[in-house]
Motif scaffolding. Structure first.
Motif, PDB file in Angstrom:
ATOM      1  N   THR A  43       0.825  -1.211   0.000  1.00 31.08           N
ATOM      2  CA  THR A  43       0.000   0.000   0.000  1.00 31.08           C
ATOM      3  C   THR A  43       0.857   1.259   0.000  1.00 31.08           C
ATOM      4  O   THR A  43       0.517   2.240  -0.653  1.00 31.08           O
ATOM      5  N   THR A  44       1.974   1.244   0.713  1.00 32.08           N
ATOM      6  CA  THR A  44       2.842   2.418   0.711  1.00 32.08           C
ATOM      7  C   THR A  44       3.565   2.566  -0.616  1.00 32.08           C
ATOM      8  O   THR A  44       3.917   3.677  -0.998  1.00 32.08           O
ATOM      9  N   LEU A  45       3.770   1.469  -1.320  1.00 35.00           N
ATOM     10  CA  LEU A  45       4.413   1.543  -2.627  1.00 35.00           C
ATOM     11  C   LEU A  45       3.569   2.365  -3.589  1.00 35.00           C
ATOM     12  O   LEU A  45       4.104   3.128  -4.398  1.00 35.00           O
ATOM     13  N   LYS A  46       2.268   2.252  -3.492  1.00 37.05           N
ATOM     14  CA  LYS A  46       1.389   3.003  -4.387  1.00 37.05           C
ATOM     15  C   LYS A  46       1.324   4.488  -4.032  1.00 37.05           C
ATOM     16  O   LYS A  46       0.811   5.282  -4.799  1.00 37.05           O
ATOM     17  N   LEU A  47       1.831   4.882  -2.879  1.00 40.06           N
ATOM     18  CA  LEU A  47       1.906   6.289  -2.510  1.00 40.06           C
ATOM     19  C   LEU A  47       3.202   6.932  -2.990  1.00 40.06           C
ATOM     20  O   LEU A  47       3.376   8.137  -2.853  1.00 40.06           O
ATOM     21  N   ASP A  48       4.087   6.146  -3.543  1.00 44.40           N
ATOM     22  CA  ASP A  48       5.379   6.600  -4.016  1.00 44.40           C
ATOM     23  C   ASP A  48       5.199   7.557  -5.196  1.00 44.40           C
ATOM     24  O   ASP A  48       4.460   7.251  -6.135  1.00 44.40           O
ATOM     25  N   PRO A  49       5.850   8.725  -5.201  1.00 43.83           N
ATOM     26  CA  PRO A  49       5.675   9.675  -6.308  1.00 43.83           C
ATOM     27  C   PRO A  49       6.170   9.144  -7.655  1.00 43.83           C
ATOM     28  O   PRO A  49       5.588   9.444  -8.693  1.00 43.83           O
ATOM     29  N   VAL A  50       7.229   8.347  -7.650  1.00 44.36           N
ATOM     30  CA  VAL A  50       7.717   7.764  -8.900  1.00 44.36           C
ATOM     31  C   VAL A  50       6.689   6.781  -9.442  1.00 44.36           C
ATOM     32  O   VAL A  50       6.386   6.770 -10.637  1.00 44.36           O
ATOM     33  N   TYR A  51       6.118   5.981  -8.570  1.00 47.90           N
ATOM     34  CA  TYR A  51       5.079   5.025  -8.976  1.00 47.90           C
ATOM     35  C   TYR A  51       3.883   5.768  -9.562  1.00 47.90           C
ATOM     36  O   TYR A  51       3.336   5.372 -10.594  1.00 47.90           O
TER      37      TYR A  51
END
Length: 97
Positions: A43-51
């Motif tokens: 879930t935190t990966l999807k908050l990543d600006p690059v993502y």
């Protein structure tokens, strides 16, 4: 919560007590919707600006039918983190534009 501690370490009283304490705590206070330790990471990966940025650029048409969009986005975001701060980021983005 799943904890793996080898049996030979469980023979140590303090380690065994710690494991029991963590298991008891997780039974009473943990969030039941979390299935494993990677749920929070995903879930935190999807908050990543690059993502998020790559998600704007990549679509089903650019990826193709045989690949999953999420897999491609994860791969590209990892590639961009590996080359961050270099001109390769712009070179890798050029085919997507």
């Amino acid at each position: 919560m799943k904890i793996y501690i080898p049996k030979h370490l469980r023979k140590i009283i303090v380690v065994d007590q710690m494991c029991k304490m963590i298991e008891k705590y997780s039974e009473e206070y943990s969030d039941k919707s979390i299935k494993d330790s990677f749920d929070y990471y995903n879930t935190t990966l999807k908050l990543d600006p690059v993502y998020k940025f790559i998600n704007l650029l990549v679509s089903k048409e650019t990826v193709g039918d045989n690949q999953e969009v999420d897999e491609v986005i994860n791969y590209l975001s990892n590639v961009f983190y590996c080359v961050k701060g270099t001109r390769l980021v712009l070179n890798y983005l050029q085919p997507l534009l």
